[in-house]
Structure formats: C-alpha cells, structure tokens
Design a protein around this motif. Sequence first.
Motif, short mmCIF file in Angstrom:
data_model
loop_
_atom_site.label_atom_id
_atom_site.label_comp_id
_atom_site.label_asym_id
_atom_site.label_seq_id
_atom_site.Cartn_x
_atom_site.Cartn_y
_atom_site.Cartn_z
N ILE A 64 0.82 -1.22 0.00
CA ILE A 64 0.00 0.00 0.00
C ILE A 64 0.85 1.27 0.00
CG2 ILE A 64 -1.96 -1.13 1.13
CD1 ILE A 64 -1.05 0.17 3.74
N PHE A 65 2.14 1.14 0.31
CA PHE A 65 3.03 2.31 0.32
C PHE A 65 3.66 2.58 -1.05
CE2 PHE A 65 3.04 0.81 4.72
CZ PHE A 65 2.75 1.98 5.40
N GLY A 66 3.56 1.65 -1.96
CA GLY A 66 4.19 1.81 -3.26
C GLY A 66 3.22 2.32 -4.31
N HIS A 67 3.69 3.23 -5.16
CA HIS A 67 2.87 3.77 -6.26
C HIS A 67 3.71 3.81 -7.52
CE1 HIS A 67 0.55 5.04 -2.74
NE2 HIS A 67 -0.49 5.06 -3.55
N SER A 68 3.06 3.61 -8.65
CA SER A 68 3.78 3.52 -9.91
C SER A 68 4.33 4.87 -10.36
CB SER A 68 2.87 2.94 -11.00
OG SER A 68 1.70 3.74 -11.14
N ASP A 69 3.62 5.95 -10.08
CA ASP A 69 4.07 7.29 -10.46
C ASP A 69 3.33 8.32 -9.61
OD1 ASP A 69 1.49 7.62 -11.64
OD2 ASP A 69 2.25 6.73 -13.49
N TRP A 70 3.59 9.60 -9.86
CA TRP A 70 3.01 10.66 -9.05
C TRP A 70 1.51 10.81 -9.29
CZ3 TRP A 70 5.59 12.30 -5.04
CH2 TRP A 70 6.99 12.16 -5.05
N ASN A 71 1.06 10.57 -10.51
CA ASN A 71 -0.37 10.63 -10.78
C ASN A 71 -1.13 9.55 -10.01
OD1 ASN A 71 -0.29 12.82 -12.55
ND2 ASN A 71 0.15 11.51 -14.32
N HIS A 72 -0.52 8.38 -9.93
CA HIS A 72 -1.10 7.28 -9.17
C HIS A 72 -1.22 7.66 -7.69
CE1 HIS A 72 -0.77 2.78 -7.85
NE2 HIS A 72 -2.01 3.22 -7.78
N LEU A 73 -0.15 8.22 -7.15
CA LEU A 73 -0.15 8.62 -5.73
C LEU A 73 -1.15 9.73 -5.46
CD1 LEU A 73 2.84 8.92 -3.37
CD2 LEU A 73 1.29 10.84 -3.53
N LEU A 74 -1.15 10.76 -6.30
CA LEU A 74 -2.05 11.90 -6.09
C LEU A 74 -3.51 11.49 -6.24
CD1 LEU A 74 -0.08 14.70 -7.96
CD2 LEU A 74 -0.33 14.41 -5.49
N GLY A 75 -3.78 10.57 -7.16
CA GLY A 75 -5.14 10.10 -7.35
C GLY A 75 -5.67 9.40 -6.12
N ASN A 76 -4.82 8.60 -5.47
CA ASN A 76 -5.24 7.90 -4.26
C ASN A 76 -5.36 8.84 -3.07
OD1 ASN A 76 -5.52 5.33 -5.34
ND2 ASN A 76 -3.39 4.78 -4.97
#
Length: 237
Positions: A68-80
């Motif tokens: 749950i701490f890993g994201h593929s890119d910044w858009n992925h992180l910001l979306g969540n």
Amino acid sequence: MKKKFRITYNAPVTLTFAILCVLILLINDFLLGKHLIPALFTAPGRIGSECGFNYKSGLDYFRLFLHIFGHSDWNHLLGNFSFILLLGPLMEERYGSYMVALMIVVTAFVTGVINVCLIPHPLLGASGIVFMLIVLASITTLDKNVIPLSFIFVVAIYLGRELLGGPKSENIATVAHIAGGLCGSMFGFMVAPKAKRGGRKNAGKTDTNIEENEKNDRFEKSSADGKNETIVGTLEI
C-alpha cells in the motif's frame, strides 16, 4: 489583538501514511533508479506465476502489507491521496487513530492475500484503502440492524462499477478495489466509533441504572446528614 494560528498534526495515521508514500516514491525515483518499489513495496502475484508469491521468502510475507506504500508514479499517488487525505481525518475523528490504523493494516493484508491467490500480476498502491474509506464514510448510523441508504448508493456506484466494468488495463486492481470496499463495509457495521468527551447526556441513558441509583443514594444520604455537598457526576467512556 492579533489571533495566533497554529498548524496541528490533526490526523496522525493519515498524514504519516501520506508522508511515507511520498518519501518512498521520491527515494525510488531519484535515488534508487526505480528499483525500490518493485523490490519491496509490491504484493506478489499468484503462486506459480512469473512474479508469484514465494512461501520460502520472508520478504514476500511483509510485502503482503507493504504494497500500500508503493505507487507507480506521481499521478497514481495523487489520485489515491486526494481521497485518503479527505476521508482519512474524518474517519480518525469518528473511530480514533488506532482503529483506523488497524483498519488500514487489515485491508492491506486482505488485498495482498487475495492478489496472491487470484491475480498473476504484482499489486501496488493504496486504492484498496481508498475504497475502504469511501464505503466506511458512507455508513452514518450506529444501529447494526439498519442499513443506511447512503451505503447502498456508494456500493452501487463504486463497487458496482468495478464489478460490471471490470479492469480497463492490467494495471487497475479491480479485485483490490472490491476487497477494500468489502473491508470498509465490514468495519462500518462491526466497529463502534469512539466516544466523544463531554456531551454524554443522551448516551448516558443507555447505560445501566446502577450508577444513577448510587448517585441518588449518595445525594439522599448527604441531605439527611445536613451537609451542604455538591455532587458533580461526570461519565466518560
């Protein structure tokens, strides 16, 4: 007279979660050549697949939680985290930080295990936590025998869309979304919100009459003895 404003760490679990995810993505992208998240912050895929779970590897067991701490890119992180930063503090206020932390851990484990059992691709990201919080926020009543209409609408819109639409690409973890939503519904109907300090006038009516009878007995005794005592009852849970 000037008013002083101060910044408070009002939702420790939500904010700490967000900060850690940002730091991990920064380290992954700028220091470790994008190798950190695939190695540590993804849940393994189905057993037997190319990136499948290895029961002999101790690290794979931790990855069931850490994905749950890993994201593929910044858009992925910001979306969540546009959802998590909105709903997380509200749920911490309603249920308490420790309980929300436990909900996040359980949801991470459930989505990780389901991915290991069903999906051949690795899983990463906090979208399961997002769906858990969305469904949890829709449950506004404490009565376990009552199903709020808002809950039905949220399930129909969010989970129904996942079930009927299916993933548009292999990178969208539909099963994790559904599992997170089911965890949120389970928590909402099983876990009572934390009690607020003060303002227990109505809640006190649901307690047993033992304390009320004891206070009445003390009052009658003090009156009979002619003592001018003031009895202040404070009930906190």
